[in-house]
Design a protein around this motif. Structure first.
Motif, short mmCIF file in Angstrom:
data_model
loop_
_atom_site.label_atom_id
_atom_site.label_comp_id
_atom_site.label_asym_id
_atom_site.label_seq_id
_atom_site.Cartn_x
_atom_site.Cartn_y
_atom_site.Cartn_z
N GLU A 125 73.83 -25.72 24.56
CA GLU A 125 75.32 -25.08 24.00
C GLU A 125 75.73 -24.38 22.94
O GLU A 125 76.65 -23.89 22.85
CB GLU A 125 76.19 -26.17 24.57
N SER A 126 74.54 -24.85 22.01
CA SER A 126 74.94 -24.29 20.50
C SER A 126 73.73 -23.69 19.97
O SER A 126 72.53 -24.15 20.30
CB SER A 126 75.48 -25.63 19.59
N GLN B 149 82.35 -31.90 16.20
CA GLN B 149 83.66 -31.48 16.09
C GLN B 149 83.95 -30.16 15.43
O GLN B 149 84.75 -29.30 16.02
CB GLN B 149 84.79 -32.45 15.71
N LEU B 150 83.31 -30.30 14.45
CA LEU B 150 83.26 -28.93 13.29
C LEU B 150 82.70 -27.81 14.17
O LEU B 150 83.12 -26.73 14.28
CB LEU B 150 82.74 -29.14 12.18
N ILE B 151 81.50 -28.14 14.64
CA ILE B 151 80.65 -27.07 15.35
C ILE B 151 81.33 -26.52 16.50
O ILE B 151 81.55 -25.22 17.02
CB ILE B 151 79.26 -27.71 15.61
N SER C 168 83.80 -22.25 19.43
CA SER C 168 84.82 -21.98 20.59
C SER C 168 85.80 -20.86 20.30
O SER C 168 86.02 -19.95 20.78
CB SER C 168 85.39 -23.12 21.09
N ALA C 169 86.27 -20.93 18.83
CA ALA C 169 87.08 -19.96 18.35
C ALA C 169 86.62 -18.78 17.64
O ALA C 169 87.26 -17.99 17.30
CB ALA C 169 88.15 -20.79 17.27
N SER D 239 90.45 -20.19 8.20
CA SER D 239 89.90 -21.25 8.25
C SER D 239 90.62 -22.33 8.94
O SER D 239 91.66 -22.38 8.86
CB SER D 239 89.62 -21.72 6.79
N GLN D 240 89.96 -22.79 9.97
CA GLN D 240 90.35 -24.03 10.85
C GLN D 240 90.41 -25.29 10.16
O GLN D 240 89.55 -25.63 9.27
CB GLN D 240 89.89 -24.10 12.16
N LEU D 241 91.17 -26.20 10.15
CA LEU D 241 91.05 -27.58 9.60
C LEU D 241 90.97 -28.50 10.77
O LEU D 241 91.66 -28.51 11.76
CB LEU D 241 92.48 -28.08 9.04
#
Length: 242
Positions: A5-6, A122-124, A129-130, A204-206
């Motif tokens: 998946e990654s 979670q970070l990956i 995804s975004a 940047s996402q937190l």
């Protein structure tokens, strides 16, 4: 997350610093916890994640310690020569990541051995995804004060919008290189990868991570890291037994 998946991912670990605040005879990344250096703990934790198959470590030009670690002949570890500042070491690692063809990169502090693989997950997941970079962070819990020039309280800052920045931080490799190069060309202070992306007007996402992902900076942090690692190991054993 399973490996299908990654994409396989690379991590840059800047490890050229001397860690003056540790007041120790050797750089903080080479201090030991349970007979392993902090750097070994950190890199082994990163490589234990199923999507990470390459770690690029940026070493000081006159590093006299790395050759004695278990990482020196590791097939998934490469080294490059870092620079005077953290950002210089990160950039050296990023150029190597680009050369070997990784589209995304994570950057993680050498002195953060306690990061959880679930937080890296979670970070990956969020970034891929975004299709947007981001960083692990956790919300400020304490009342935050802003000081005046004489050291007195100037104001109390609203903590609901404040976050402690952690690592790893994850971005598209080329975008991060371009952001850092542009920032340095403007003589901007780049304290982490997110700050470089901010300067380049990139989002940047937190992603909320655990507050026990501490950075070993001062002598007392080493004992705390040892405690956290022991608790994490015990927790993993209990999970397996269940």
């Amino acid at each position: 997350m399973n490996k299908q998946e990654s994409p396989n991912l690379a991590v840059v670990v800047p490890a050229a610093g001397v860690g003056k605040r540790m007041q120790s005879a050797c750089p903080k990344q080479y201090l030991t916890i349970n007979h392993k250096t902090v750097l070994e703990h950190t890199v082994e934790r990163l490589l234990s994640h199923q999507s990470i198959d390459k770690v690029i470590i940026a070493l000081g030009e006159n590093d006299g310690y790395f050759a004695d670690t278990s990482l020196v002949n590791h097939p998934n570890v490469e080294t490059v020569i870092g620079g005077q500042e953290r950002v210089d070491s990160v950039l050296a690692g990023l150029y190597r990541v680009q050369a070997i063809g990784y589209d995304w990169v994570l950057v993680h502090d050498a002195a953060r051995p306690c990061v959880k693989t679930s937080d890296i997950d979670q970070l990956i997941n969020h970034c891929l995804s975004a299709n947007q970079g981001g960083l692990l962070a956790y919300p400020a819990k304490d009342t935050i004060k802003r000081s005046s020039s004489d050291g007195s309280v100037a104001e109390t800052v609203e903590r609901s919008v404040l976050w402690h920045a952690l690592t790893p931080q994850m971005y598209p490799t080329v975008k991060l290189i371009d952001a850092i190069v542009a920032g340095l060309a403007q003589n901007k202070v780049i304290t982490d990868e997110s700050s470089a992306m901010e300067l380049a007007n990139e989002p940047s996402q937190l992603i909320e991570g655990a507050s026990d992902n501490i950075k070993i900076t001062r002598p007392e942090d080493l004992a705390l890291a040892k405690f956290i690692l022991s608790n994490q190991q015990l927790s993993n054993q209990e999970t397996i037994c269940e």
